[in-house]
Each structure stands twice: as structure tokens, then as C-alpha cells.
Design a protein around this motif. Sequence first.
Motif, PDB file in Angstrom:
ATOM      1  N   ALA A 176     -22.905  20.111  70.638  1.00 59.93           N
ATOM      2  CA  ALA A 176     -22.365  21.171  71.506  1.00 59.93           C
ATOM      3  C   ALA A 176     -21.757  20.556  72.761  1.00 59.93           C
ATOM      4  N   GLU A 177     -20.650  21.156  73.195  1.00 57.95           N
ATOM      5  CA  GLU A 177     -19.956  20.695  74.404  1.00 57.95           C
ATOM      6  C   GLU A 177     -19.659  21.873  75.327  1.00 57.95           C
ATOM      7  N   PRO A 178     -19.917  21.722  76.631  1.00 57.08           N
ATOM      8  CA  PRO A 178     -19.566  22.770  77.584  1.00 57.08           C
ATOM      9  C   PRO A 178     -18.077  22.679  77.927  1.00 57.08           C
ATOM     10  N   GLU A 179     -17.394  23.804  77.880  1.00 59.17           N
ATOM     11  CA  GLU A 179     -15.950  23.774  78.130  1.00 59.17           C
ATOM     12  C   GLU A 179     -15.503  25.021  78.897  1.00 59.17           C
ATOM     13  N   ILE A 180     -14.315  24.930  79.487  1.00 60.57           N
ATOM     14  CA  ILE A 180     -13.696  26.111  80.091  1.00 60.57           C
ATOM     15  C   ILE A 180     -12.569  26.550  79.166  1.00 60.57           C
ATOM     16  N   ILE A 190     -18.586  27.239  74.737  1.00 56.47           N
ATOM     17  CA  ILE A 190     -19.254  26.075  74.134  1.00 56.47           C
ATOM     18  C   ILE A 190     -18.476  25.735  72.871  1.00 56.47           C
ATOM     19  N   GLU A 191     -18.070  24.477  72.754  1.00 59.19           N
ATOM     20  CA  GLU A 191     -17.461  24.063  71.498  1.00 59.19           C
ATOM     21  C   GLU A 191     -18.508  23.338  70.664  1.00 59.19           C
ATOM     22  N   VAL A 192     -18.560  23.672  69.378  1.00 58.75           N
ATOM     23  CA  VAL A 192     -19.407  22.913  68.452  1.00 58.75           C
ATOM     24  C   VAL A 192     -18.485  21.981  67.684  1.00 58.75           C
ATOM     25  N   LEU A 232      -5.609  26.290  70.736  1.00 53.68           N
ATOM     26  CA  LEU A 232      -5.556  24.839  70.802  1.00 53.68           C
ATOM     27  C   LEU A 232      -6.832  24.308  71.446  1.00 53.68           C
ATOM     28  N   LYS A 233      -7.198  23.077  71.125  1.00 51.91           N
ATOM     29  CA  LYS A 233      -8.327  22.436  71.820  1.00 51.91           C
ATOM     30  C   LYS A 233      -7.953  21.020  72.234  1.00 51.91           C
ATOM     31  N   LEU A 234      -8.490  20.643  73.345  1.00 52.99           N
ATOM     32  CA  LEU A 234      -8.259  19.289  73.858  1.00 52.99           C
ATOM     33  C   LEU A 234      -9.504  18.461  73.618  1.00 52.99           C
ATOM     34  N   GLY A 235      -9.321  17.171  73.429  1.00 53.43           N
ATOM     35  CA  GLY A 235     -10.472  16.287  73.276  1.00 53.43           C
ATOM     36  C   GLY A 235     -10.270  15.004  74.049  1.00 53.43           C
ATOM     37  N   GLY A 289     -11.423  20.958  77.043  1.00 55.66           N
ATOM     38  CA  GLY A 289     -12.070  19.648  76.877  1.00 55.66           C
ATOM     39  C   GLY A 289     -13.483  19.650  77.443  1.00 55.66           C
ATOM     40  N   ALA A 290     -14.319  18.800  76.874  1.00 58.21           N
ATOM     41  CA  ALA A 290     -15.731  18.784  77.257  1.00 58.21           C
ATOM     42  C   ALA A 290     -15.912  18.311  78.699  1.00 58.21           C
ATOM     43  N   ILE A 291     -16.796  19.001  79.397  1.00 60.57           N
ATOM     44  CA  ILE A 291     -17.085  18.679  80.800  1.00 60.57           C
ATOM     45  C   ILE A 291     -18.196  17.635  80.904  1.00 60.57           C
TER      46      ILE A 291
HETATM   47 MG    MG Z   1     -14.289  19.801  72.803  1.00 58.66          MG
END
Ligand code: MG
Length: 262
Positions: free
Chosen positions: A106-110, A139-141, A61-64, A233-235
Amino acid sequence: MNLTRGVDEEIVDYLLSAEKECREVTKITDQYPNLTFEEAYLIQEKLIQRKEQEGARRIGLKLGLTSKAKQEMMGVHEAIYGYLTDDMLAVEWKPLAFTSFIHPKAEPEIAFFIGEDLQGTHVTAADVLSVTQYVAPAIEVIDSRYQHFKFTLTDVIADNCSSARFVIGNKWLSPAGLDLASLGMVMSKNSEVVTVGAGAAVLGHPATSVAWAVNKLGAIGKGLKKGDIVLSGAISEAVAFEAGDSISVQFAELGGVSFSCK
Ligand code: MG
Ligand code: OOG
């Protein structure tokens, strides 16, 4: 319900062909302005089911829109969720082809690795942490299928929240003993710092963001499964990149993750 029969399938075709042909399309609310969030999630589910029929596997799953700043920007008070499939998983050592995208960022994520099934409607961040086997830098693209990366919340939900690829770093740690809220992060493009942040940017704590999604899923009888990967989710804001660029994210304690684009 505004969705008449067949319209959901038409929208799924529309979004999937845009993704496959790497071309942007006008947003669906231009044509269907009354679509509800609920209907958008139904379209998203159908889109993922179609990918499964074509051989993809759901792996998490991914959060946004998990930061207050991003929610305010969009004029919304809620985060969104989408699904990760195995074909989105990229590796650090193999450059991503720019031609396989439309306008990637690109987004930094945990990332959270879930070690036990978790379902419910009153799930807390502590519950999430107790079933989390590891956290890892990621990293999410994202690559919205919509023109100029512009959309409403219903548009982006139907488009599986702009999901495209993700890369996970090779250092995985138990969350016990880590303070994920104060964990610092620096993202660089071609060795120049482009954004900085800390885990707290994600709804105060990344596990709070995961708990939010679990409770949303719980309300429709779904949940997280053992083995799922969750991008919390993106930091920071997302950063656009092109062929020839390399992106690297460095977390305090958690280590780094990077990829390049050719
Ligand atoms: Mg994201
Ligand atoms: C929606 C997806 C955002 C995040 O981590 O906030 C997202 C978008 O901005 O295109 O993945």
C-alpha cells in the motif's frame, strides 16, 4: 527497435496471465535485456488496450518513482507513468481479498480529479492545479507481477507500473487554498504508524509530478481528459500487507482513507 513482431503480444499475454492467475513471473528483461523505455511504454499501451477489449475502461493515470529517494534507489532520474482502469477502483467499505493479489503493498497518495482536458509539452504545476477540480486522499495498492517485487525500469513500465487497485477517501477539496507540498501524512497498519511524509516528497509538489506526466504524454500526442483521476505518486515507501490487515492514511486537512484485507 529490438521488438520483433509478435514479441510485444507475447509479453502482454505473459504479464496478463500472471496477473489473472495471481502468480509472480521472472522479469521480462531476463529474456529481452535490450528493451528500451519506449518499447516498454508500447507494451504497456498494448496491455491496456487488451484490458479494454476485455471490458475495462481507462479512467486515469498514475505516476510512479516520483520521489528522489526512490529514483536513487532504482538508479534512475525519471519518474514513470501507467494507466488506471475502472476495475482497479476499490471502495473503503469492501475488504480486498488477499487471494486476488500476488504480494501487494500500500502507498499513500494524493489523487487529482481533472476538470478540463489538458495537453501540451510545456505544462506547469500551476496549469495542472488550474484544471484540477478536486484533490482527495488515496491509497494505491501496487502488486508487481515480477518475482520478489524486483525489476528494472523497463520491466515495471511494461507491467503498467505495478498497478493493481486504488481507494479514494470521501473528502474532496478544491486545491485552491491548500498547500499540497507541506500537507502532512501518516500511514498506519493495524493502528500502528508505519510511515509518515508530506506532499513535497513527490517531486517537490504533487502537481509537478502530474505536470511531468502530462508533458511526457504531450510528446506522443496524448494528454489528460476531463474526468480523469490521477494518482500523483507515493508520498512514502510502500508497505506490504496480508489478509487480516487494515491500512489507513490520514492527511492534514484532506482527511483520511482506509481499507482492510481479508
Ligand atoms: Mg503509486
Ligand atoms: C512501481 C510503482 C510505484 C509509486 O507511487 O511510486 C508507484 C513500484 O514500485 O512497483 O506506484
